[in-house]
Design a protein around this motif. Structure first.
Motif, PDB file in Angstrom:
ATOM      1  N   ALA A 184       0.764  -1.040   0.029  1.00  0.00           N
ATOM      2  CA  ALA A 184      -0.099   0.054   0.010  1.00  0.00           C
ATOM      3  C   ALA A 184       0.735   1.244   0.127  1.00  0.00           C
ATOM      4  O   ALA A 184       0.629   2.316  -0.650  1.00  0.00           O
ATOM      5  N   VAL A 185       2.050   1.332   0.750  1.00  0.00           N
ATOM      6  CA  VAL A 185       2.887   2.496   0.864  1.00  0.00           C
ATOM      7  C   VAL A 185       3.432   2.545  -0.473  1.00  0.00           C
ATOM      8  O   VAL A 185       3.637   3.552  -1.154  1.00  0.00           O
ATOM      9  N   ARG A 186       3.901   1.323  -1.394  1.00  0.00           N
ATOM     10  CA  ARG A 186       4.420   1.585  -2.350  1.00  0.00           C
ATOM     11  C   ARG A 186       3.539   2.212  -3.498  1.00  0.00           C
ATOM     12  O   ARG A 186       3.897   2.995  -4.391  1.00  0.00           O
ATOM     13  N   MET A 187       2.295   1.575  -3.458  1.00  0.00           N
ATOM     14  CA  MET A 187       1.144   2.060  -4.431  1.00  0.00           C
ATOM     15  C   MET A 187       1.051   3.784  -4.056  1.00  0.00           C
ATOM     16  O   MET A 187       0.709   4.486  -5.182  1.00  0.00           O
ATOM     17  N   ALA A 188       0.840   3.885  -3.014  1.00  0.00           N
ATOM     18  CA  ALA A 188       0.484   5.491  -2.612  1.00  0.00           C
ATOM     19  C   ALA A 188       1.711   6.402  -3.022  1.00  0.00           C
ATOM     20  O   ALA A 188       1.531   7.401  -3.686  1.00  0.00           O
ATOM     21  N   ALA A 189       2.928   5.763  -2.953  1.00  0.00           N
ATOM     22  CA  ALA A 189       4.102   6.652  -3.451  1.00  0.00           C
ATOM     23  C   ALA A 189       4.075   6.659  -5.006  1.00  0.00           C
ATOM     24  O   ALA A 189       4.468   7.780  -5.655  1.00  0.00           O
ATOM     25  N   ASP A 190       3.504   5.863  -5.640  1.00  0.00           N
ATOM     26  CA  ASP A 190       3.432   5.814  -7.179  1.00  0.00           C
ATOM     27  C   ASP A 190       1.967   6.585  -7.680  1.00  0.00           C
ATOM     28  O   ASP A 190       2.335   7.322  -8.608  1.00  0.00           O
ATOM     29  N   LEU A 191       1.144   6.346  -6.947  1.00  0.00           N
ATOM     30  CA  LEU A 191       0.005   7.107  -7.639  1.00  0.00           C
ATOM     31  C   LEU A 191      -0.673   8.333  -6.854  1.00  0.00           C
ATOM     32  O   LEU A 191      -0.861   9.037  -7.474  1.00  0.00           O
ATOM     33  N   ALA A 192      -0.337   8.545  -5.568  1.00  0.00           N
ATOM     34  CA  ALA A 192      -0.774   9.642  -4.807  1.00  0.00           C
ATOM     35  C   ALA A 192      -0.335   9.717  -3.508  1.00  0.00           C
ATOM     36  O   ALA A 192      -0.630   9.408  -2.686  1.00  0.00           O
ATOM     37  N   PRO A 193       0.807  10.273  -3.430  1.00  0.00           N
ATOM     38  CA  PRO A 193       1.591  10.417  -2.074  1.00  0.00           C
ATOM     39  C   PRO A 193       0.874  11.214  -1.232  1.00  0.00           C
ATOM     40  O   PRO A 193       1.399  11.184  -0.035  1.00  0.00           O
ATOM     41  N   ASP A 194       0.052  12.169  -1.490  1.00  0.00           N
ATOM     42  CA  ASP A 194      -0.581  13.164  -0.409  1.00  0.00           C
ATOM     43  C   ASP A 194      -1.810  12.257   0.138  1.00  0.00           C
ATOM     44  O   ASP A 194      -2.475  13.133   0.802  1.00  0.00           O
ATOM     45  N   LEU A 195      -2.044  10.975  -0.311  1.00  0.00           N
ATOM     46  CA  LEU A 195      -3.266  10.291   0.317  1.00  0.00           C
ATOM     47  C   LEU A 195      -2.724   9.160   1.264  1.00  0.00           C
ATOM     48  O   LEU A 195      -1.869   8.511   0.988  1.00  0.00           O
ATOM     49  N   PRO A 196      -3.492   8.818   1.911  1.00  0.00           N
ATOM     50  CA  PRO A 196      -3.064   7.771   3.089  1.00  0.00           C
ATOM     51  C   PRO A 196      -2.839   6.456   2.494  1.00  0.00           C
ATOM     52  O   PRO A 196      -3.723   6.210   1.334  1.00  0.00           O
ATOM     53  N   PRO A 197      -2.115   5.574   2.454  1.00  0.00           N
ATOM     54  CA  PRO A 197      -1.803   4.372   2.011  1.00  0.00           C
ATOM     55  C   PRO A 197      -2.920   3.538   2.006  1.00  0.00           C
ATOM     56  O   PRO A 197      -3.486   2.839   1.030  1.00  0.00           O
ATOM     57  N   GLU A 198      -3.647   3.443   3.077  1.00  0.00           N
ATOM     58  CA  GLU A 198      -4.858   2.972   3.369  1.00  0.00           C
ATOM     59  C   GLU A 198      -5.994   3.197   2.182  1.00  0.00           C
ATOM     60  O   GLU A 198      -6.799   2.286   1.743  1.00  0.00           O
ATOM     61  N   VAL A 199      -6.310   4.484   2.082  1.00  0.00           N
ATOM     62  CA  VAL A 199      -7.130   5.012   0.989  1.00  0.00           C
ATOM     63  C   VAL A 199      -6.902   4.339  -0.146  1.00  0.00           C
ATOM     64  O   VAL A 199      -7.673   4.199  -1.258  1.00  0.00           O
ATOM     65  N   VAL A 200      -5.374   4.713  -0.867  1.00  0.00           N
ATOM     66  CA  VAL A 200      -4.794   4.214  -2.047  1.00  0.00           C
ATOM     67  C   VAL A 200      -5.050   2.876  -2.356  1.00  0.00           C
ATOM     68  O   VAL A 200      -5.522   2.499  -3.164  1.00  0.00           O
ATOM     69  N   ALA A 201      -4.605   1.932  -1.599  1.00  0.00           N
ATOM     70  CA  ALA A 201      -5.009   0.602  -1.584  1.00  0.00           C
ATOM     71  C   ALA A 201      -6.465   0.251  -2.013  1.00  0.00           C
ATOM     72  O   ALA A 201      -6.781  -0.519  -2.813  1.00  0.00           O
ATOM     73  N   THR A 202      -7.183   0.862  -1.058  1.00  0.00           N
ATOM     74  CA  THR A 202      -8.740   0.287  -1.065  1.00  0.00           C
ATOM     75  C   THR A 202      -9.227   0.987  -2.413  1.00  0.00           C
ATOM     76  O   THR A 202     -10.317   0.438  -3.096  1.00  0.00           O
ATOM     77  N   MET A 203      -8.767   2.238  -2.646  1.00  0.00           N
ATOM     78  CA  MET A 203      -9.281   2.790  -4.309  1.00  0.00           C
ATOM     79  C   MET A 203      -8.846   1.893  -5.372  1.00  0.00           C
ATOM     80  O   MET A 203      -9.551   1.685  -6.307  1.00  0.00           O
ATOM     81  N   VAL A 204      -7.645   1.199  -5.225  1.00  0.00           N
ATOM     82  CA  VAL A 204      -7.243   0.588  -6.315  1.00  0.00           C
ATOM     83  C   VAL A 204      -8.159  -0.617  -6.415  1.00  0.00           C
ATOM     84  O   VAL A 204      -8.773  -1.275  -7.598  1.00  0.00           O
ATOM     85  N   ALA A 205      -8.383  -1.450  -5.434  1.00  0.00           N
ATOM     86  CA  ALA A 205      -9.508  -2.383  -5.622  1.00  0.00           C
ATOM     87  C   ALA A 205     -10.761  -2.234  -5.771  1.00  0.00           C
ATOM     88  O   ALA A 205     -11.550  -2.652  -6.586  1.00  0.00           O
ATOM     89  N   ALA A 206     -11.183  -0.725  -5.340  1.00  0.00           N
ATOM     90  CA  ALA A 206     -12.610  -0.213  -5.864  1.00  0.00           C
ATOM     91  C   ALA A 206     -12.610   0.019  -7.220  1.00  0.00           C
ATOM     92  O   ALA A 206     -13.548  -0.219  -8.019  1.00  0.00           O
ATOM     93  N   TRP A 207     -11.678   0.509  -7.903  1.00  0.00           N
ATOM     94  CA  TRP A 207     -11.518   0.855  -9.361  1.00  0.00           C
ATOM     95  C   TRP A 207     -11.469  -0.579 -10.067  1.00  0.00           C
ATOM     96  O   TRP A 207     -12.305  -0.657 -11.103  1.00  0.00           O
TER      97      TRP A 207
END
Length: 247
Positions: free
Chosen positions: A166-189
């Motif tokens: 999740a930390v890696r995805m957040a760094a790649d996609l949206a560093p200003d969002l919490p990793p928890e949110v980014v990981a769940t966003m990818v799943a929701a997408w």
């Protein structure tokens, strides 16, 4: 050569390129991407194959152009939906974007299949497709970013074993969002496109009849999953409190 002659040649090239791609889209509708043929496109347009190769040197070059066009068209639909709902609050904006993506897919089923359906045998998309492919994802990230800065986001739970990813995805996609949110966003997408694919390719036949209502319910659930809060909630509720009147 004069500038006017250059302009005429440029316009002619644009028109011929558009005609080639339009005929290729008709082939996609009839035969599918795997059977796309430059020779068949040239034949339908009354062109010599050698002339068409000056525009698209190979089938893969033509496929890449069609893929970029499809991603750009989808991205434009997502952006238009976001802009139309910009003042409606984060959940309604999320829903509008999801409905915009679904609407585009239903209007362009063969182009949707090209970018989200079965991979074309022997074809690997080049990096030039990435900016167009990212447009719709960036719209969703923007909705979450606006919510995070405004009403707030309720950070979803994240298993410890998933945190490094999740930390890696957040760094790649949206560093200003919490990793928890980014990981769940990818799943929701991914789930969003699963919903659309099931509808488009017939898996909902004799299962879901009122598909508009079902889709709105499903994307509302996805909004909750990614931590979006409702307009009547404030940051305190997003951090785990409760708000009266939450649907």
């Amino acid at each position: 050569m004069s500038s006017s002659a250059h302009g005429v040649r440029a316009r002619a090239r644009i028109e011929v390129t558009a005609a080639i791609k339009e005929e290729a889209r008709r082939q996609l509708a009839r035969e599918g991407a795997a059977k796309l043929s430059l020779r068949a496109v040239a034949r339908e347009l009354g062109m010599a194959s050698s002339a068409l190769y000056r525009y698209f040197p190979s089938r893969d070059d033509l496929l890449t152009a069609l893929i970029i066009d499809a991603y750009d068209s989808l991205g434009a639909a997502a952006e238009a939906a976001r802009d139309a709902a910009a003042d409606a609050g984060p959940v309604r904006c999320w829903t509008a974007v999801c409905e915009g993506v679904r609407g585009w897919a239903l209007r362009h089923p063969h182009e949707y299949a090209l970018i989200y359906g079965t991979p074309v045998p022997g074809y690997t998309a080049p990096d030039t497709t990435v900016p167009a492919a990212a447009r719709s994802v960036l719209v969703v990230i923007g909705v979450l970013r606006d919510a995070h800065r405004g009403l707030g986001l309720a950070e979803p739970p994240l298993p410890a074993e998933l945190r490094p990813e999740a930390v890696r995805m957040a760094a790649d996609l949206a560093p200003d969002l919490p990793p928890e949110v980014v990981a769940t966003m990818v799943a929701a997408w991914a789930q969003l496109f699963g919903l659309i694919g099931f509808e488009l390719f017939g898996q909902f036949n004799r299962v879901v009849e009122d598909r508009d209502t079902f889709f709105r319910h499903a994307v509302g659930q996805l909004a909750r999953t990614v931590g979006l809060v409702y307009p009547q909630q404030g940051p305190a509720a997003a951090r785990g409190g409760t708000a009266a009147g939450r649907p």
